[in-house]
Write an enzyme that holds these catalytic residues in place. Structure first.
Site, PDB file in Angstrom:
ATOM      1  N   THR A 163      -3.844   3.017   5.599  1.00  0.00           N
ATOM      2  CA  THR A 163      -5.420   2.814   5.804  1.00  0.00           C
ATOM      3  C   THR A 163      -5.324   1.679   6.853  1.00  0.00           C
ATOM      4  O   THR A 163      -6.607   1.749   7.852  1.00  0.00           O
ATOM      5  CB  THR A 163      -6.210   2.266   4.834  1.00  0.00           C
ATOM      6  OG1 THR A 163      -5.544   1.302   4.178  1.00  0.00           O
ATOM      7  CG2 THR A 163      -6.500   3.471   3.511  1.00  0.00           C
TER       8      THR A 163
ATOM      9  N   GLU B  43       0.808  -1.025  -0.064  1.00  0.00           N
ATOM     10  CA  GLU B  43       0.031   0.033  -0.052  1.00  0.00           C
ATOM     11  C   GLU B  43       0.775   1.303   0.210  1.00  0.00           C
ATOM     12  O   GLU B  43       0.556   2.001  -0.832  1.00  0.00           O
ATOM     13  CB  GLU B  43      -0.929  -0.135   1.215  1.00  0.00           C
ATOM     14  CG  GLU B  43      -1.894   1.173   1.325  1.00  0.00           C
ATOM     15  CD  GLU B  43      -2.756   1.242   2.105  1.00  0.00           C
ATOM     16  OE1 GLU B  43      -3.200   0.065   2.784  1.00  0.00           O
ATOM     17  OE2 GLU B  43      -3.293   2.268   2.447  1.00  0.00           O
TER      18      GLU B  43
HETATM   19 FE1  SF4 Z   1      -7.892  -2.048   3.487  1.00  0.00          FE
HETATM   20 FE2  SF4 Z   1      -9.686  -0.735   4.837  1.00  0.00          FE
HETATM   21 FE3  SF4 Z   1     -10.026  -1.047   2.027  1.00  0.00          FE
HETATM   22 FE4  SF4 Z   1     -10.449  -3.419   3.756  1.00  0.00          FE
HETATM   23  S1  SF4 Z   1     -11.607  -1.035   3.651  1.00  0.00           S
HETATM   24  S2  SF4 Z   1      -9.197  -3.251   1.869  1.00  0.00           S
HETATM   25  S3  SF4 Z   1      -8.853  -2.784   5.374  1.00  0.00           S
HETATM   26  S4  SF4 Z   1      -8.432   0.043   3.339  1.00  0.00           S
END
Ligand code: SF4
Length: 289
Positions: free
Chosen positions: A168, A131
């Site tokens: 994230t 990421e």
């Molecule tokens: Fe990643 Fe959050 Fe998207 Fe799930 S909702 S794929 S944890 S960024």
């Protein structure tokens, strides 16, 4: 054993979407289909994808991964890729399918806007994780990866405009201290917290549940950032022991000595059937004296 099933847990919307896209492309495409790295960070899921015709291309980074593909379709994983990777795939004549999570795309859009507006961006994330690799590619030379406090001391930022954002799947407890340190060095820095709501909600639920149990089992892969953060927040903020297991076989009965109640949660990329097996096993388990 008394088992508390912690909610929310398991698949987030980004993982559900990525799996749906990859299955569909794997089954419908004519030529070979590749996922550029693990579709989501869970080997059970990626093994299942291969049964649906999607081959795994694993490499140290996404550019190196593309070099291993000769033809057909490439799926960009939920973690997102840099614009340079998309351009290279197009130049190679590959058919690209983008399974990037919408929350990751939001961070990419934020970085694009900030860089276009003359900002340099401090990005808090994990070195070697896909990421940050994708996010940093949205502002080559303008986005600086920070994983720990020492990285902040060595930052060299020339712009007056500074912003801070993050991966994230971190936790606010990880990022708060680092953000404070960045602010101490660059008081003008704008903060954009990009921890996704799925990650945040799972962590908050796990910390809350830790008050009611003796230990917590997190079902998830050791490569999954959000699963590892669940273990950390239970230990650091919930004050209870926590263990990360990828499958039932990794459970050690001695963990449960003197334990009356155990909480079970799972990472955002963990299939629910794995977690269900763990819950059923624990419900049958007699705690060792
Ligand atoms: Fe990643 Fe959050 Fe998207 Fe799930 S909702 S794929 S944890 S960024």
């Amino acid at each position: 054993m008394d088992v508390l099933k912690i909610t929310p847990r398991g698949y987030c919307h980004g993982v559900v979407d990525a799996i749906r896209i990859a299955k569909h492309v794997g089954e419908e495409s004519k030529g070979p289909v590749h996922m550029l790295g693990l579709l989501v960070h869970n080997t059970h899921v990626t093994d299942e994808m291969q049964e649906h015709g999607v081959k795994l291309v694993d490499a140290p980074d996404r550019m190196a991964g593309l070099d291993k593909i000769k033809e057909g379709t490439v799926i960009f994983t939920a973690h997102g890729v840099s614009p340079a990777v998309k351009e290279k795939a197009a130049a190679m004549g590959l058919n690209s399918v983008d399974a990037t999570c919408s929350d990751v795309i939001r961070t990419h859009d934020l970085i694009d806007r900030l860089v276009a507006d003359g900002y340099e961006v401090v990005y808090i994330g994990l070195r070697g994780h896909p990421e940050p690799e994708g996010a940093m590619g949205h502002g080559p030379g303008k986005v600086h990866l920070v994983q720990e406090a020492a990285d902040i001391d060595s930052l060299r930022i020339s712009s007056e405009k500074v912003a801070v954002t993050c991966q994230t799947t971190l936790s606010v407890w990880d990022t708060d201290d680092l953000i404070e340190k960045v602010k101490a060095r660059y008081p003008q820095a704008e903060v954009h917290n990009e921890i996704c709501s799925a990650t945040q909600e799972r962590q908050e639920a796990a910390v809350e549940a830790a008050k009611e149990v003796d230990l917590v089992i997190v079902v998830g892969s050791a490569r999954s950032s959000n699963s590892k953060r669940l273990v950390e927040v239970v230990e650091k903020k919930g004050g209870k022991p926590a263990y990360l297991i990828d499958s039932l076989e990794e459970i050690r009965p001695e963990w449960f000595r003197g334990v009356k109640r155990v909480g079970v949660t799972s990472g955002a990329s963990t299939p629910s059937q794995l977690t269900r097996k763990v819950v059923e096993y624990l419900q049958e388990l007699e705690a060792p004296a």
